[in-house]
Write a protein that holds these residues in place. Structure first.
Motif, PDB file in Angstrom:
ATOM      1  N   SER A 195      -2.364   0.833  -4.652  1.00  0.00           N
ATOM      2  CA  SER A 195      -2.165  -0.400  -3.895  1.00  0.00           C
ATOM      3  C   SER A 195      -1.945  -1.543  -4.882  1.00  0.00           C
ATOM      4  CB  SER A 195      -3.410  -0.631  -3.032  1.00  0.00           C
ATOM      5  OG  SER A 195      -3.461  -1.941  -2.545  1.00  0.00           O
ATOM      6  N   VAL A 247       2.389   3.151   3.142  1.00  0.00           N
ATOM      7  CA  VAL A 247       2.561   2.182   4.225  1.00  0.00           C
ATOM      8  C   VAL A 247       3.774   1.297   3.926  1.00  0.00           C
ATOM      9  CG1 VAL A 247       1.517   0.292   5.531  1.00  0.00           C
ATOM     10  CG2 VAL A 247       0.083   2.190   4.707  1.00  0.00           C
ATOM     11  N   HIS A 248       3.771   0.714   2.736  1.00  0.00           N
ATOM     12  CA  HIS A 248       4.858  -0.198   2.347  1.00  0.00           C
ATOM     13  C   HIS A 248       5.859   0.423   1.389  1.00  0.00           C
ATOM     14  CE1 HIS A 248       1.382  -2.777   3.424  1.00  0.00           C
ATOM     15  NE2 HIS A 248       2.306  -3.433   4.076  1.00  0.00           N
ATOM     16  N   VAL A 299       0.853  -1.190   0.000  1.00  0.00           N
ATOM     17  CA  VAL A 299       0.000   0.000   0.000  1.00  0.00           C
ATOM     18  C   VAL A 299       0.892   1.244   0.000  1.00  0.00           C
ATOM     19  CG1 VAL A 299      -1.773   1.286   1.287  1.00  0.00           C
ATOM     20  CG2 VAL A 299      -1.807  -1.229   1.281  1.00  0.00           C
TER      21      VAL A 299
END
Lengths: 322, 322
Positions: free
Chosen positions: B130, B54-55, B51
């Protein structure tokens, strides 16, 4: 790291909700799941993502959302003639809401148990609410339904009724005058949007009879066109023959027809087979299907039986021959 | 509908980028892909979502992002000892940026061609950025590496070096004093974060030798603990034996050790095998592995060789026996 631990708890939450199958050698909890596929069949697999605010309303019932997220994937297996077997779940969540998760998991398990499919793996991440499910099943290469396999003279058939989910969406969006629709009928139309029933049992009963198939997710015309394009053929479509629910028929004729032709989310099957194959079907199977036209050599969709709704002509369908 | 058509164009964009394999009976373009699995093997399958924010950093190179999204999934197959075969891609995009997509697809194809894996299906949807990839491969049930299979006396081994990706992340987050690190070493550490190399070839060479395995995505301690928990065993870990790159060793001793033990994203393998199995490995395979400890009966991780960094004691690791 604390967050990751918290999120992996969710995997455990889902782990025991679904069918335990003999062909799953190792399910949730390792780096991979291990599956022993049925010998001498193909594995059919399909992935679909549902994004909050795009594919569903953020306030939809989480039970229904969980069920539908699996249903739309099982519907792809039905469209291939495959027997559902297992699935994975990749879930992005903005925060951990245990009540929401319990309901979502219960909805997922409801359909998983009904269809005897096992959750074999997943990934839960922090992020905007989004659900990606990949469902897999079995079908022999010879009996798989392919979009490219329609033949001239085939009947075009659909399961169930068309346009209901589109009317349900319009009710949800408050773009439909509901004053003339009973509450029971409104509830039925909303159910058709939020609780689609994938036609897997029907699809398995039709193995050996079907030439081409697709499930209706984007609307009859759009999805039928995928069959026609892949098969390099055309269709004559009898607008008077489209199967319509009594609830939908309470709308104006133009609105009804427009929804039946172009609204998505019904997850009914659209398939083609020879007239002989159709007449050889057992009565209880045949009655789940409605003939709505015939595959022809001339490319395009050729409408019979009724005038095309005015708004369709305006929306780019006027290149079709009516 | 126009948007859906536009988004399905992306599928076509990706369709011909990857290996065409004999075991794929039907790839992209129908309701499902059809795969003819290798006879007498298991199918290993794993799904991971990345995501944005986030990542990965939203401004990361799309080429590297495409390559890494596949790499983290192939790494799960390596951790199972499985031969990679095919994958699906579910991609959510806020808008269609053709230059970005071309780079992303090229990065994905770069690793797919290297590892001979085929993209068999996907779903492209509008939504927050994503990427969900599910990769599948083949391994016999008997030779699969499982987390639960560690045995007392096994050597604990890791591939490559540890902590580099964590240092790369700290550079990206500007939380690391880089004044003493050469530009070449900084580039190396960033590469380790953004361009992980899954250890699939090594994993296949280790079939028959490995007991338990996992890939290091969350940090050595967290991932080793998954093996120990599943195997109901403990580990003696020699902190002086951890393989460290010369780039990482330019940091303080405490920082180096802390990153090597707890930083994620290295995607190296952590595995266990008997001392005999290790000594029987061909030299070119053995030299890709570093022994860092031994499996023991007593639960927990027992540290030898060096003092544990102070910050680890503070972060909840003080229940370990040092």
């Amino acid at each position: 790291m604390a967050e990751q631990a918290e999120f992996s708890l969710i995997d455990k939450y889902f782990a025991e909700l679904t069918q335990q199958r003999a062909d799953i050698a190792l399910g949730i909890g390792d780096d991979c799941a291990l599956i022993k596929p049925q010998p001498a069949t193909c594995l059919a697999t399909s992935v679909d993502t549902l994004v909050s605010g795009v594919h569903f309303f953020p306030d939809v019932s989480p039970f229904r959302l969980g069920r539908k997220a699996l249903a739309v994937n099982l519907s792809d297996l039905a469209a291939m003639g495959a027997q559902p077997a297992f699935f994975t779940l990749a879930l992005s969540l903005p925060k951990i809401d245990e009540a929401w998760l319990a309901e979502f998991a219960a909805g997922l398990a409801d359909l998983a148990l009904e269809q005897k499919v096992q959750l074999v793996g997943g990934d839960t991440t922090r992020g905007p609410l989004s659900i990606t499910i990949q469902a897999s099943g079995y079908v022999s290469e010879a009996s798989a339904f392919r979009r490219a396999a329609a033949q001239v003279g085939d009947l075009i058939l659909v399961s169930g009724t068309l346009g209901d989910a589109g009317a349900g969406l319009a009710i949800r969006q408050q773009t439909l005058d509901t004053s003339l629709i009973s509450e029971a009928d409104q509830a039925y139309l909303l159910d058709r949007l939020e609780r689609p029933q994938p036609r897997n049992a029907l699809a398995l009963a039709l193995r050996g009879s079907v030439h081409a198939a697709i499930d209706i997710s984007d609307g009859l015309l759009a999805d039928l066109r995928h069959i026609l394009t892949a098969s390099h053929l055309g269709a004559e479509l009898d607008l008077a023959a489209l199967p319509l629910s009594s609830a939908l028929k309470q709308l104006s004729d133009d609105m009804t027809l427009s929804l039946a032709l172009t609204a998505g989310d019904d997850y009914e099957l659209c398939l083609t087979m020879s007239e002989t194959a159709f007449s050889d079907l057992p009565a209880d199977i045949a009655q789940q299907l409605t003939p709505i036209g015939r595959i022809c050599q001339t490319p395009g969709i050729h409408f019979l039986g009724k005038q095309l709704p005015v708004n369709l002509n305006r929306e780019g369908y006027d290149h079709f021959q009516v």
